[in-house]
Design a protein around this motif. Sequence first.
Motif, PDB file in Angstrom:
ATOM      1  N   GLN A   1      32.397 -37.245   0.078  1.00 29.88           N
ATOM      2  CA  GLN A   1      32.986 -38.395   0.753  1.00 29.88           C
ATOM      3  C   GLN A   1      31.935 -39.208   1.501  1.00 29.88           C
ATOM      4  OE1 GLN A   1      35.862 -39.794   0.545  1.00 29.88           O
ATOM      5  NE2 GLN A   1      36.761 -38.235  -0.782  1.00 29.88           N
ATOM      6  N   GLU A   2      30.866 -38.557   1.919  1.00 33.99           N
ATOM      7  CA  GLU A   2      29.793 -39.296   2.582  1.00 33.99           C
ATOM      8  C   GLU A   2      29.124 -40.262   1.595  1.00 33.99           C
ATOM      9  OE1 GLU A   2      27.726 -40.557   5.817  1.00 33.99           O
ATOM     10  OE2 GLU A   2      29.388 -39.098   5.774  1.00 33.99           O
ATOM     11  N   CYS A   3      29.022 -39.836   0.329  1.00 32.44           N
ATOM     12  CA  CYS A   3      28.500 -40.726  -0.712  1.00 32.44           C
ATOM     13  C   CYS A   3      29.405 -41.945  -0.871  1.00 32.44           C
ATOM     14  CB  CYS A   3      28.404 -39.995  -2.046  1.00 32.44           C
ATOM     15  SG  CYS A   3      27.239 -38.625  -2.099  1.00 32.44           S
ATOM     16  N   VAL A   4      30.702 -41.689  -0.916  1.00 31.47           N
ATOM     17  CA  VAL A   4      31.681 -42.771  -1.050  1.00 31.47           C
ATOM     18  C   VAL A   4      31.537 -43.759   0.103  1.00 31.47           C
ATOM     19  CG1 VAL A   4      34.145 -43.313  -0.993  1.00 31.47           C
ATOM     20  CG2 VAL A   4      33.319 -41.380  -2.352  1.00 31.47           C
TER      21      VAL A   4
ATOM     22  N   SER B   1      30.218 -47.641  -0.263  1.00 28.63           N
ATOM     23  CA  SER B   1      31.199 -48.661   0.134  1.00 28.63           C
ATOM     24  C   SER B   1      30.658 -49.552   1.241  1.00 28.63           C
ATOM     25  CB  SER B   1      32.498 -47.996   0.584  1.00 28.63           C
ATOM     26  OG  SER B   1      33.084 -47.255  -0.470  1.00 28.63           O
ATOM     27  N   GLN B   2      30.025 -48.961   2.239  1.00 26.86           N
ATOM     28  CA  GLN B   2      29.479 -49.741   3.347  1.00 26.86           C
ATOM     29  C   GLN B   2      28.363 -50.679   2.878  1.00 26.86           C
ATOM     30  OE1 GLN B   2      28.330 -46.776   6.264  1.00 26.86           O
ATOM     31  NE2 GLN B   2      30.300 -46.898   7.322  1.00 26.86           N
ATOM     32  N   SER B   3      27.512 -50.196   1.999  1.00 26.32           N
ATOM     33  CA  SER B   3      26.414 -51.026   1.493  1.00 26.32           C
ATOM     34  C   SER B   3      26.946 -52.220   0.720  1.00 26.32           C
ATOM     35  CB  SER B   3      25.496 -50.190   0.595  1.00 26.32           C
ATOM     36  OG  SER B   3      24.871 -49.165   1.332  1.00 26.32           O
ATOM     37  N   LEU B   4      27.980 -52.009  -0.082  1.00 23.59           N
ATOM     38  CA  LEU B   4      28.552 -53.105  -0.862  1.00 23.59           C
ATOM     39  C   LEU B   4      29.276 -54.116   0.013  1.00 23.59           C
ATOM     40  CD1 LEU B   4      29.870 -51.132  -3.961  1.00 23.59           C
ATOM     41  CD2 LEU B   4      27.900 -52.654  -3.865  1.00 23.59           C
ATOM     42  N   HIS B   5      29.959 -53.637   1.055  1.00 22.19           N
ATOM     43  CA  HIS B   5      30.673 -54.547   1.959  1.00 22.19           C
ATOM     44  C   HIS B   5      29.715 -55.460   2.723  1.00 22.19           C
ATOM     45  CE1 HIS B   5      34.903 -53.749   1.568  1.00 22.19           C
ATOM     46  NE2 HIS B   5      34.727 -52.439   1.659  1.00 22.19           N
ATOM     47  N   GLU B   6      28.451 -55.089   2.800  1.00 19.29           N
ATOM     48  CA  GLU B   6      27.468 -55.916   3.494  1.00 19.29           C
ATOM     49  C   GLU B   6      27.024 -57.115   2.665  1.00 19.29           C
ATOM     50  OE1 GLU B   6      24.287 -53.326   4.554  1.00 19.29           O
ATOM     51  OE2 GLU B   6      25.464 -52.222   6.057  1.00 19.29           O
ATOM     52  N   LEU B   7      27.348 -57.106   1.363  1.00 21.01           N
ATOM     53  CA  LEU B   7      26.972 -58.225   0.496  1.00 21.01           C
ATOM     54  C   LEU B   7      27.911 -59.408   0.724  1.00 21.01           C
ATOM     55  CD1 LEU B   7      26.321 -56.463  -2.945  1.00 21.01           C
ATOM     56  CD2 LEU B   7      24.617 -57.440  -1.406  1.00 21.01           C
ATOM     57  N   PRO B   8      27.406 -60.584   1.012  1.00 22.38           N
ATOM     58  CA  PRO B   8      28.257 -61.771   1.128  1.00 22.38           C
ATOM     59  C   PRO B   8      28.962 -62.043  -0.196  1.00 22.38           C
ATOM     60  CG  PRO B   8      26.062 -62.202   2.007  1.00 22.38           C
ATOM     61  CD  PRO B   8      25.987 -60.891   1.287  1.00 22.38           C
ATOM     62  N   GLY B   9      30.269 -62.221  -0.144  1.00 23.78           N
ATOM     63  CA  GLY B   9      31.033 -62.497  -1.359  1.00 23.78           C
ATOM     64  C   GLY B   9      31.853 -61.323  -1.845  1.00 23.78           C
ATOM     65  N   ILE B  10      31.632 -60.126  -1.283  1.00 28.87           N
ATOM     66  CA  ILE B  10      32.435 -58.954  -1.651  1.00 28.87           C
ATOM     67  C   ILE B  10      33.713 -58.951  -0.824  1.00 28.87           C
ATOM     68  CG2 ILE B  10      32.576 -56.438  -1.611  1.00 28.87           C
ATOM     69  CD1 ILE B  10      30.761 -57.452  -3.785  1.00 28.87           C
TER      70      ILE B  10
ATOM     71  N   THR C   1      20.975 -47.216  -2.405  1.00 34.91           N
ATOM     72  CA  THR C   1      21.498 -46.069  -1.653  1.00 34.91           C
ATOM     73  C   THR C   1      21.005 -44.746  -2.236  1.00 34.91           C
ATOM     74  OG1 THR C   1      23.525 -45.744  -2.966  1.00 34.91           O
ATOM     75  CG2 THR C   1      23.593 -47.408  -1.208  1.00 34.91           C
ATOM     76  N   GLY C   2      20.184 -44.821  -3.302  1.00 33.97           N
ATOM     77  CA  GLY C   2      19.658 -43.612  -3.925  1.00 33.97           C
ATOM     78  C   GLY C   2      20.481 -43.118  -5.091  1.00 33.97           C
ATOM     79  N   ARG C   3      21.410 -43.946  -5.581  1.00 30.78           N
ATOM     80  CA  ARG C   3      22.253 -43.563  -6.709  1.00 30.78           C
ATOM     81  C   ARG C   3      22.129 -44.613  -7.807  1.00 30.78           C
ATOM     82  NH1 ARG C   3      24.247 -43.077  -1.840  1.00 30.78           N
ATOM     83  NH2 ARG C   3      25.007 -41.049  -1.132  1.00 30.78           N
ATOM     84  N   ASP C   4      22.389 -44.213  -9.037  1.00 31.05           N
ATOM     85  CA  ASP C   4      22.377 -45.179 -10.131  1.00 31.05           C
ATOM     86  C   ASP C   4      23.791 -45.710 -10.335  1.00 31.05           C
ATOM     87  OD1 ASP C   4      21.416 -46.767 -12.136  1.00 31.05           O
ATOM     88  OD2 ASP C   4      20.689 -45.137 -13.398  1.00 31.05           O
ATOM     89  N   ALA C   5      23.925 -46.713 -11.183  1.00 31.65           N
ATOM     90  CA  ALA C   5      25.241 -47.289 -11.470  1.00 31.65           C
ATOM     91  C   ALA C   5      25.239 -47.860 -12.877  1.00 31.65           C
ATOM     92  CB  ALA C   5      25.582 -48.375 -10.465  1.00 31.65           C
ATOM     93  N   ILE C   6      26.344 -47.677 -13.584  1.00 36.33           N
ATOM     94  CA  ILE C   6      26.524 -48.228 -14.923  1.00 36.33           C
ATOM     95  C   ILE C   6      27.743 -49.132 -14.914  1.00 36.33           C
ATOM     96  CG2 ILE C   6      26.965 -47.722 -17.351  1.00 36.33           C
ATOM     97  CD1 ILE C   6      25.683 -45.001 -16.929  1.00 36.33           C
ATOM     98  N   LEU C   7      27.581 -50.353 -15.356  1.00 34.22           N
ATOM     99  CA  LEU C   7      28.714 -51.272 -15.462  1.00 34.22           C
ATOM    100  C   LEU C   7      29.653 -50.780 -16.553  1.00 34.22           C
ATOM    101  CD1 LEU C   7      30.036 -54.003 -14.662  1.00 34.22           C
ATOM    102  CD2 LEU C   7      28.666 -55.056 -16.465  1.00 34.22           C
TER     103      LEU C   7
END
Length: 239
Positions: free
Chosen positions: A16-19, A23-32, A62-68
Motif C-alpha cells: 500500500q505504501e507503493c500505491v 498516487s501522490q507523485s501523479l497527483h502533483e502533475l498539473p492536469g491530473i 518513484t523507482g518503478r517501471d510502467a507499461i501503457l
Amino acid sequence: MIQPFETLFAVPLKCQECVKNVSQSLHELPGITKVEASLEDQLVSVEGTVAPSKIVSTIQSTGRDAILRGSGKPNSAAVSILETHAPAVANPVRGLARMVQVSPKYSIVDLGVRGLSPGKYYASVRENGDISQGAVSTGGVWKGGDGNDAPRGSFGELQVDESGVGSVLIEQPVEIWELIGRSFVVSQKEEGFATNDPNTLCGVIARSAGVWENEKTVCGCSGKTIWEERTEHVGKGMI
C-alpha cells in the motif's frame, strides 16, 4: 483545449505504501484529475490531460517501471513506431507516436523521439501507409476534407535538443479512424525526403487498445511476460 482522457498502466506495486507513493507523485502533475491504483491487479488508472509518456516518466521517478495498457475509449487510440530507413543503422527505431481521440472531433498525439540531430522537425500524417522505401513512399501530406483547405495531416513542429531527444503533445482536429492505415513522418523537411536520411523517421499508424481492452499479461506468440517484452522494446529504442 485538450479534454480529459483515461489511460491505464501496468505498474509493479508491492504494498500500500507503493500505491500511496505512485498516487501522490501523479497527483502533483498539473492536469491530473483522478488516479486509481490497484495493488491486487497491479494497475494504475489515470484521468486528465497529461501526455502518457509524462505519466510513465513520473512513475519511473518513484523507482518503478510502467507499461501503457490502454488509452481512451474503444476504437479511439492508435500508435506509430517510428524508424529510420537509413542503411547501416544499428537501431532504426527512434521514436513513438501515441494517439488518443479525446472528443468527437479532436485527438491528441504524444510524440517522442531520440537519437536525432538537434534542431527543428516537422510531424505529419501522410496519404498512405507504404513505408517500403521509408518516407519517400508515403505520399504527400494527408489533405482530408475537400482538398481546398490546408492539409489536415500537418501536425506541427518538434524541437530536438542537443542530446538528440525531443517530445511534444499535439492536439489536432482529427478522428482516429481517419488516421489508421496511413503513415506518420518526422523529418527536418516537410517534403522531398531522402531514403538514406537517418534523421527522417516514419511508421504505419495502427489501432491500439483502449482502456480495459488489453488484459494479456503473457504474449501468446512468444510466451514472454509484458515486462520481458518491455525490456526488449526499450532496448530497441521504443520509448
